[in-house]
Design an enzyme around this catalytic site. Structure first.
Site, PDB file in Angstrom:
ATOM      1  N   ASN A  13      81.067 -48.319   1.758  1.00 32.19           N
ATOM      2  CA  ASN A  13      80.637 -49.739   0.742  1.00 32.19           C
ATOM      3  C   ASN A  13      79.948 -49.319  -0.398  1.00 32.19           C
ATOM      4  O   ASN A  13      79.100 -48.789  -0.619  1.00 32.19           O
ATOM      5  CB  ASN A  13      79.809 -50.411   1.603  1.00 32.19           C
ATOM      6  CG  ASN A  13      79.275 -51.710   0.770  1.00 32.19           C
ATOM      7  OD1 ASN A  13      79.864 -51.843  -0.185  1.00 32.19           O
ATOM      8  ND2 ASN A  13      78.172 -52.109   1.371  1.00 32.19           N
ATOM      9  N   LYS A  15      79.500 -50.898  -3.168  1.00 36.44           N
ATOM     10  CA  LYS A  15      78.650 -51.995  -3.707  1.00 36.44           C
ATOM     11  C   LYS A  15      78.792 -52.080  -5.121  1.00 36.44           C
ATOM     12  O   LYS A  15      79.893 -51.963  -5.620  1.00 36.44           O
ATOM     13  CB  LYS A  15      77.250 -51.541  -3.571  1.00 36.44           C
ATOM     14  CG  LYS A  15      76.705 -51.176  -2.099  1.00 36.44           C
ATOM     15  CD  LYS A  15      75.203 -51.148  -1.630  1.00 36.44           C
ATOM     16  CE  LYS A  15      75.249 -50.909  -0.056  1.00 36.44           C
ATOM     17  NZ  LYS A  15      73.750 -50.774   0.392  1.00 36.44           N
ATOM     18  N   HIS A  99      77.205 -58.967   4.432  1.00 36.36           N
ATOM     19  CA  HIS A  99      76.327 -57.908   4.183  1.00 36.36           C
ATOM     20  C   HIS A  99      74.628 -58.322   3.705  1.00 36.36           C
ATOM     21  O   HIS A  99      74.615 -59.393   3.395  1.00 36.36           O
ATOM     22  CB  HIS A  99      76.984 -56.991   3.019  1.00 36.36           C
ATOM     23  CG  HIS A  99      76.021 -55.697   2.873  1.00 36.36           C
ATOM     24  ND1 HIS A  99      75.115 -55.622   2.215  1.00 36.36           N
ATOM     25  CD2 HIS A  99      76.560 -54.638   3.291  1.00 36.36           C
ATOM     26  CE1 HIS A  99      74.416 -54.324   2.049  1.00 36.36           C
ATOM     27  NE2 HIS A  99      75.354 -53.625   3.002  1.00 36.36           N
ATOM     28  N   GLU A 101      72.790 -57.569   1.724  1.00 38.25           N
ATOM     29  CA  GLU A 101      72.516 -57.763   0.198  1.00 38.25           C
ATOM     30  C   GLU A 101      73.040 -59.269  -0.001  1.00 38.25           C
ATOM     31  O   GLU A 101      72.301 -59.659  -0.599  1.00 38.25           O
ATOM     32  CB  GLU A 101      72.995 -56.606  -0.547  1.00 38.25           C
ATOM     33  CG  GLU A 101      71.980 -55.504  -0.747  1.00 38.25           C
ATOM     34  CD  GLU A 101      72.853 -54.157  -0.550  1.00 38.25           C
ATOM     35  OE1 GLU A 101      74.145 -54.174  -1.167  1.00 38.25           O
ATOM     36  OE2 GLU A 101      72.225 -53.094   0.024  1.00 38.25           O
ATOM     37  N   GLU A 171      73.571 -53.383  10.872  1.00 35.02           N
ATOM     38  CA  GLU A 171      72.992 -52.630   9.715  1.00 35.02           C
ATOM     39  C   GLU A 171      71.518 -53.026   9.824  1.00 35.02           C
ATOM     40  O   GLU A 171      71.127 -54.070   8.992  1.00 35.02           O
ATOM     41  CB  GLU A 171      73.573 -53.050   8.510  1.00 35.02           C
ATOM     42  CG  GLU A 171      75.017 -52.347   8.537  1.00 35.02           C
ATOM     43  CD  GLU A 171      75.549 -52.026   7.003  1.00 35.02           C
ATOM     44  OE1 GLU A 171      75.776 -50.949   6.654  1.00 35.02           O
ATOM     45  OE2 GLU A 171      75.624 -53.056   6.188  1.00 35.02           O
ATOM     46  N   GLY A 177      69.605 -48.131   2.503  1.00 37.48           N
ATOM     47  CA  GLY A 177      69.421 -47.649   1.257  1.00 37.48           C
ATOM     48  C   GLY A 177      67.798 -47.009   1.026  1.00 37.48           C
ATOM     49  O   GLY A 177      67.186 -46.613   0.153  1.00 37.48           O
ATOM     50  N   SER A 217      71.647 -45.737   5.862  1.00 37.00           N
ATOM     51  CA  SER A 217      71.063 -44.452   5.682  1.00 37.00           C
ATOM     52  C   SER A 217      72.087 -43.415   6.408  1.00 37.00           C
ATOM     53  O   SER A 217      71.543 -42.479   6.844  1.00 37.00           O
ATOM     54  CB  SER A 217      69.854 -44.015   5.807  1.00 37.00           C
ATOM     55  OG  SER A 217      69.251 -44.942   4.828  1.00 37.00           O
TER      56      SER A 217
HETATM   57  P1  PGA Z   1      73.253 -47.134   2.716  1.00 35.25           P
HETATM   58  O1  PGA Z   1      73.810 -48.553   2.762  1.00 35.25           O
HETATM   59  O2  PGA Z   1      74.016 -46.212   3.521  1.00 35.25           O
HETATM   60  O3  PGA Z   1      73.009 -46.730   1.386  1.00 35.25           O
HETATM   61  O4  PGA Z   1      71.989 -47.161   3.484  1.00 35.25           O
HETATM   62  C1  PGA Z   1      74.620 -48.935   3.840  1.00 35.25           C
HETATM   63  C2  PGA Z   1      75.068 -50.522   3.670  1.00 35.25           C
HETATM   64  O5  PGA Z   1      74.528 -51.126   2.884  1.00 35.25           O
HETATM   65  O6  PGA Z   1      76.378 -50.643   4.095  1.00 35.25           O
END
Ligand code: PGA
Length: 256
Positions: A13, A15, A99, A101, A171, A177, A217
């Site tokens: 992803n 983003k 997602h 976010e 997730e 992140g 992560s």
């Molecule tokens: P990350 O993000 O691997 O940077 O933690 C995962 C995601 O939001 O899909």
């Protein structure tokens, strides 16, 4: 059915990262490293503005390309939004829905999820439906309840016949992140409770077709361990999907 009866699925992803040239470079590199796609499914979720160019490069390879969000209508006065058919038109074959976010930064409510998931399926896009609890919810022992609520919302308009086209991504919001990965036990527990819900909702046979990915992560040094968890069918990778040096070892988690 064990997880390996389902094809492992590794997704990146991006983003709101990279630029056009870096996107094209990265997709070329990933494409060059993919085999025939028989032993794993690989996909990237790209900023919509780059999708047409990225899908053109990926064409002819088993690499899937998707958008990061959709609105559920196919036309209309929805400034700033994208219809599922628009993603299809520029070559995308899949999309992320819900997602964290989108849910937490942009305040998308549960009520939208069922319509989005249905609209994705109707437009022939393969959805990855993202669910996960916040740190407060975990501390308050509400994880299972939150997952159930999010699943109920997302699967509202889904039937057993749709199951083979749907992927769920677990997730935990506190692991996205942050560099903090959920423990194997936490991942396994959440994945099992999602699987149990799917079985109740769709029946055994259909539920067994739905893959459940872990995200939060994921890095080259924990991908193998995460994929060794029986209830984990794949990985949704954010930060580590932005560079070939970190994404390729995750794709090849079993080859090191
Ligand atoms: P990350 O993000 O691997 O940077 O933690 C995962 C995601 O939001 O899909």
């Amino acid at each position: 059915m064990t997880n390996r009866a389902r094809k492992p699925y590794i997704a990146g992803n991006w983003k709101m990262n990279l630029d056009r040239l870096k996107s094209l470079d990265l997709v070329k590199t990933i494409k060059g490293r993919l085999g025939d796609g028989n032993d794993r499914e690989v996909a990237i979720f790209v900023p919509a503005i780059y999708l047409a160019d990225v899908t053109a490069v990926a064409q002819g390879s088993p690499l899937g390309c998707g958008g990061q969000n959709i609105w559920h209508e196919s036309n209309g006065a929805f400034t700033g939004e994208l219809a599922p058919r628009m993603l299809r038109e520029v070559g995308a074959d899949r999309v992320l829905i819900g997602h964290s976010e989108r849910r937490h930064v942009f305040q998308e409510p549960d009520e939208w999820m069922g319509r989005k998931l249905r609209a994705a399926l109707d437009a022939d896009l393969l959805p990855i439906y993202c669910v996960g609890e916040t740190l407060d919810e975990r501390k308050g022992h509400k994880t299972e309840r939150v997952l159930k609520r999010q699943l109920e919302a997302g699967f509202e308009k889904v039937a057993a016949v749709d199951a083979h086209r749907i992927t769920v991504a677990y997730e935990p919001v506190w692991a996205i992140g942050t560099g903090e990965t959920a423990t194997s036990e936490q991942v396994d527990q959440a994945h099992r409770s999602i699987r149990k819900w799917l079985v109740q909702r769709l029946g055994d046979e259909a539920a067994n077709l739905v893959r459940i990915l872990y995200g939060g992560s994921v890095k080259p040094d924990n991908a193998r361990e995460l994929m060794a968890i029986e209830s984990v069918d794949g990985l949704l990778v954010g930060g580590a999907s932005l560079q070939a040096e970190t994404f390729l070892p995750i794709l090849e988690y079993d080859k090191r």
